[in-house]
Design a protein around this motif. Structure first.
Motif, PDB file in Angstrom:
ATOM      1  N   THR A  30      -2.760 -86.669  36.971  1.00  0.00           N
ATOM      2  CA  THR A  30      -3.865 -87.122  36.538  1.00  0.00           C
ATOM      3  C   THR A  30      -5.110 -86.182  36.155  1.00  0.00           C
ATOM      4  O   THR A  30      -6.126 -86.538  35.402  1.00  0.00           O
ATOM      5  N   SER A  31      -5.193 -85.192  37.231  1.00  0.00           N
ATOM      6  CA  SER A  31      -6.251 -84.094  37.087  1.00  0.00           C
ATOM      7  C   SER A  31      -6.109 -83.334  35.870  1.00  0.00           C
ATOM      8  O   SER A  31      -7.048 -82.835  35.277  1.00  0.00           O
ATOM      9  N   ASP A  32      -4.970 -83.251  35.269  1.00  0.00           N
ATOM     10  CA  ASP A  32      -4.704 -82.503  33.840  1.00  0.00           C
ATOM     11  C   ASP A  32      -4.844 -83.256  32.680  1.00  0.00           C
ATOM     12  O   ASP A  32      -4.577 -82.852  31.691  1.00  0.00           O
ATOM     13  N   MET A  33      -4.963 -84.645  32.747  1.00  0.00           N
ATOM     14  CA  MET A  33      -4.951 -85.545  31.544  1.00  0.00           C
ATOM     15  C   MET A  33      -6.494 -85.472  30.987  1.00  0.00           C
ATOM     16  O   MET A  33      -7.274 -85.546  31.814  1.00  0.00           O
ATOM     17  N   SER A  34      -6.417 -85.247  29.670  1.00  0.00           N
ATOM     18  CA  SER A  34      -7.804 -85.514  28.840  1.00  0.00           C
ATOM     19  C   SER A  34      -8.164 -87.173  29.009  1.00  0.00           C
ATOM     20  O   SER A  34      -7.039 -87.870  29.240  1.00  0.00           O
ATOM     21  N   PRO A  35      -9.290 -87.499  28.753  1.00  0.00           N
ATOM     22  CA  PRO A  35      -9.812 -88.732  28.739  1.00  0.00           C
ATOM     23  C   PRO A  35      -9.015 -89.714  27.887  1.00  0.00           C
ATOM     24  O   PRO A  35      -9.039 -90.965  28.091  1.00  0.00           O
ATOM     25  N   LEU A  36      -8.463 -89.471  26.694  1.00  0.00           N
ATOM     26  CA  LEU A  36      -7.841 -90.311  25.855  1.00  0.00           C
ATOM     27  C   LEU A  36      -6.210 -90.203  25.938  1.00  0.00           C
ATOM     28  O   LEU A  36      -5.499 -90.901  25.386  1.00  0.00           O
ATOM     29  N   SER A  37      -5.755 -89.373  27.036  1.00  0.00           N
ATOM     30  CA  SER A  37      -4.319 -89.226  26.841  1.00  0.00           C
ATOM     31  C   SER A  37      -3.523 -90.201  27.898  1.00  0.00           C
ATOM     32  O   SER A  37      -4.180 -90.705  28.556  1.00  0.00           O
ATOM     33  N   VAL A  40       3.725 -90.768  30.520  1.00  0.00           N
ATOM     34  CA  VAL A  40       4.845 -91.863  30.811  1.00  0.00           C
ATOM     35  C   VAL A  40       5.798 -91.303  31.956  1.00  0.00           C
ATOM     36  O   VAL A  40       6.145 -90.216  31.728  1.00  0.00           O
ATOM     37  N   LYS A  41       6.161 -91.940  32.886  1.00  0.00           N
ATOM     38  CA  LYS A  41       6.790 -91.573  34.103  1.00  0.00           C
ATOM     39  C   LYS A  41       7.537 -92.625  34.443  1.00  0.00           C
ATOM     40  O   LYS A  41       6.955 -93.828  34.842  1.00  0.00           O
ATOM     41  N   GLN A  42       8.631 -92.548  34.649  1.00  0.00           N
ATOM     42  CA  GLN A  42       9.776 -93.571  34.903  1.00  0.00           C
ATOM     43  C   GLN A  42       9.433 -94.994  34.347  1.00  0.00           C
ATOM     44  O   GLN A  42       9.223 -95.895  34.944  1.00  0.00           O
ATOM     45  N   GLU A  43       9.130 -94.970  32.974  1.00  0.00           N
ATOM     46  CA  GLU A  43       8.809 -96.137  32.179  1.00  0.00           C
ATOM     47  C   GLU A  43       7.729 -96.708  32.385  1.00  0.00           C
ATOM     48  O   GLU A  43       7.158 -97.761  32.271  1.00  0.00           O
ATOM     49  N   VAL A  44       6.519 -95.976  33.397  1.00  0.00           N
ATOM     50  CA  VAL A  44       5.284 -96.594  33.457  1.00  0.00           C
ATOM     51  C   VAL A  44       4.115 -95.490  32.693  1.00  0.00           C
ATOM     52  O   VAL A  44       4.225 -94.379  32.952  1.00  0.00           O
ATOM     53  N   VAL A  45       3.435 -96.491  32.217  1.00  0.00           N
ATOM     54  CA  VAL A  45       2.460 -95.807  31.206  1.00  0.00           C
ATOM     55  C   VAL A  45       1.029 -95.577  31.867  1.00  0.00           C
ATOM     56  O   VAL A  45       0.495 -96.443  32.465  1.00  0.00           O
ATOM     57  N   PHE A  46       0.758 -94.091  32.381  1.00  0.00           N
ATOM     58  CA  PHE A  46      -0.505 -93.929  32.995  1.00  0.00           C
ATOM     59  C   PHE A  46      -1.444 -93.536  32.115  1.00  0.00           C
ATOM     60  O   PHE A  46      -1.142 -92.691  31.006  1.00  0.00           O
ATOM     61  N   PHE A  52      -4.165 -98.655  33.789  1.00  0.00           N
ATOM     62  CA  PHE A  52      -2.865 -99.447  33.345  1.00  0.00           C
ATOM     63  C   PHE A  52      -2.908-100.405  32.336  1.00  0.00           C
ATOM     64  O   PHE A  52      -2.208-101.453  32.204  1.00  0.00           O
ATOM     65  N   ASN A  53      -4.244-100.211  31.486  1.00  0.00           N
ATOM     66  CA  ASN A  53      -4.221-101.191  30.533  1.00  0.00           C
ATOM     67  C   ASN A  53      -3.059-101.025  29.179  1.00  0.00           C
ATOM     68  O   ASN A  53      -2.469-101.859  28.969  1.00  0.00           O
ATOM     69  N   ALA A  54      -2.721 -99.789  29.140  1.00  0.00           N
ATOM     70  CA  ALA A  54      -1.615 -99.549  28.151  1.00  0.00           C
ATOM     71  C   ALA A  54      -0.165 -99.981  28.964  1.00  0.00           C
ATOM     72  O   ALA A  54       0.560-100.439  27.970  1.00  0.00           O
ATOM     73  N   GLN A  55      -0.073 -99.585  30.331  1.00  0.00           N
ATOM     74  CA  GLN A  55       1.091-100.060  30.718  1.00  0.00           C
ATOM     75  C   GLN A  55       1.513-101.694  30.815  1.00  0.00           C
ATOM     76  O   GLN A  55       2.351-102.324  30.486  1.00  0.00           O
ATOM     77  N   VAL A  56       0.184-102.487  30.884  1.00  0.00           N
ATOM     78  CA  VAL A  56       0.354-103.745  31.077  1.00  0.00           C
ATOM     79  C   VAL A  56       0.415-104.225  29.467  1.00  0.00           C
ATOM     80  O   VAL A  56       1.431-105.430  29.361  1.00  0.00           O
ATOM     81  N   THR A  57      -0.132-103.856  28.521  1.00  0.00           N
ATOM     82  CA  THR A  57      -0.039-104.129  27.231  1.00  0.00           C
ATOM     83  C   THR A  57       1.536-103.885  26.925  1.00  0.00           C
ATOM     84  O   THR A  57       2.352-104.870  26.357  1.00  0.00           O
ATOM     85  N   LYS A  58       2.354-102.762  27.312  1.00  0.00           N
ATOM     86  CA  LYS A  58       3.747-102.717  26.988  1.00  0.00           C
ATOM     87  C   LYS A  58       4.556-103.548  27.541  1.00  0.00           C
ATOM     88  O   LYS A  58       5.484-104.233  27.161  1.00  0.00           O
ATOM     89  N   VAL A  59       4.259-104.156  28.932  1.00  0.00           N
ATOM     90  CA  VAL A  59       5.100-105.067  29.776  1.00  0.00           C
ATOM     91  C   VAL A  59       4.938-106.271  29.272  1.00  0.00           C
ATOM     92  O   VAL A  59       5.937-106.814  29.016  1.00  0.00           O
ATOM     93  N   VAL A  60       3.723-106.806  28.711  1.00  0.00           N
ATOM     94  CA  VAL A  60       3.467-107.941  28.174  1.00  0.00           C
ATOM     95  C   VAL A  60       4.266-108.354  26.876  1.00  0.00           C
ATOM     96  O   VAL A  60       4.987-109.301  26.738  1.00  0.00           O
ATOM     97  N   LEU A 100       1.769 -99.942  42.101  1.00  0.00           N
ATOM     98  CA  LEU A 100       0.784 -99.342  41.249  1.00  0.00           C
ATOM     99  C   LEU A 100      -0.226-100.171  40.708  1.00  0.00           C
ATOM    100  O   LEU A 100      -1.373 -99.670  40.237  1.00  0.00           O
ATOM    101  N   TYR A 101      -0.038-101.397  40.567  1.00  0.00           N
ATOM    102  CA  TYR A 101      -1.188-102.390  39.931  1.00  0.00           C
ATOM    103  C   TYR A 101      -2.151-102.813  41.003  1.00  0.00           C
ATOM    104  O   TYR A 101      -2.979-103.466  40.597  1.00  0.00           O
TER     105      TYR A 101
END
Length: 203
Positions: A30-37, A40-46, A52-60, A100-101
């Protein structure tokens, strides 16, 4: 049927559930991620804000598609078979990395809960207008936010009893006050200090 962990333990094989534990340490990227990036790790979108907005959207989106497909074969399945199918494709995904949620927005929790509600209504032939709480209770299904809390409590219990991976056990520090307090001897844990700017919690 015995849980998978008991079956593995009978053969003296050391194991732990990677799906629930290996996603917990997120500081290393997380420390190396840009604000908009996103990452994906083990099918979880960080995302950089760990919202976790993107992750929840994908799951739903994925789960509603699965429910739509299951509804097409529902007339050909008995109740027990339909319950197994829903557990396989829906309930198991509710439990995947759900620790994680913890702390995500109420809106995202509500979106996840709608999936569980829809699955329960599909299984019990209930209407959308029916009160969902007794339906979930009748199926012995914990609501989403309780499932999240239960998973965290289970991980903590295992860590305190040396049944969790070392990297989780090392994170937990028992609370030991400098002087005698009423909180002494209550098996409390120390809350670690965090610097939000360096952890990526920008939202």
């Amino acid at each position: 049927m015995l849980p998978l962990g008991q079956i593995i333990s009978k053969y003296n094989i050391q194991h732990h559930c990677y799906a629930d534990t290996s996603c917990n340490n997120i500081d290393h990227f997380t420390s190396d991620m840009s604000p908009l990036s996103t990452y994906v790790k083990q099918e979880v979108v960080f995302d950089s804000c760990v919202s976790f907005n993107a992750q929840v959207t994908k799951v739903v989106q994925t789960w509603f598609l699965q429910l739509m497909l299951i509804s097409k074969v529902r007339p050909f399945l008995s109740f027990s078979d339909l319950e197994k199918v829903i557990h396989t494709f829906i309930a198991s995904r509710l439990a995947y990395c759900n620790a994680l949620y913890s702390g995500i927005s109420k809106g995202n929790i509500h979106r996840l809960q709608l999936i569980q509600n829809a699955a329960a209504q599909l299984l019990t032939h209930s209407r959308r207008s029916d009160y969902i709480t007794p339906i979930l209770a009748g199926l012995h299904w914990l609501p989403v936010y309780f499932r999240i809390d239960f998973k965290i409590l289970l991980l903590v219990f295992k860590a305190l009893h040396s049944q969790a991976p070392i990297y989780i056990c090392d994170v937990l520090t028992p609370y030991e006050p400098d002087r005698g307090l009423r909180s002494s001897g209550r098996n409390l844990l120390t809350v670690p200090e965090s610097h939000l700017v360096t952890k990526g919690f920008c939202c």
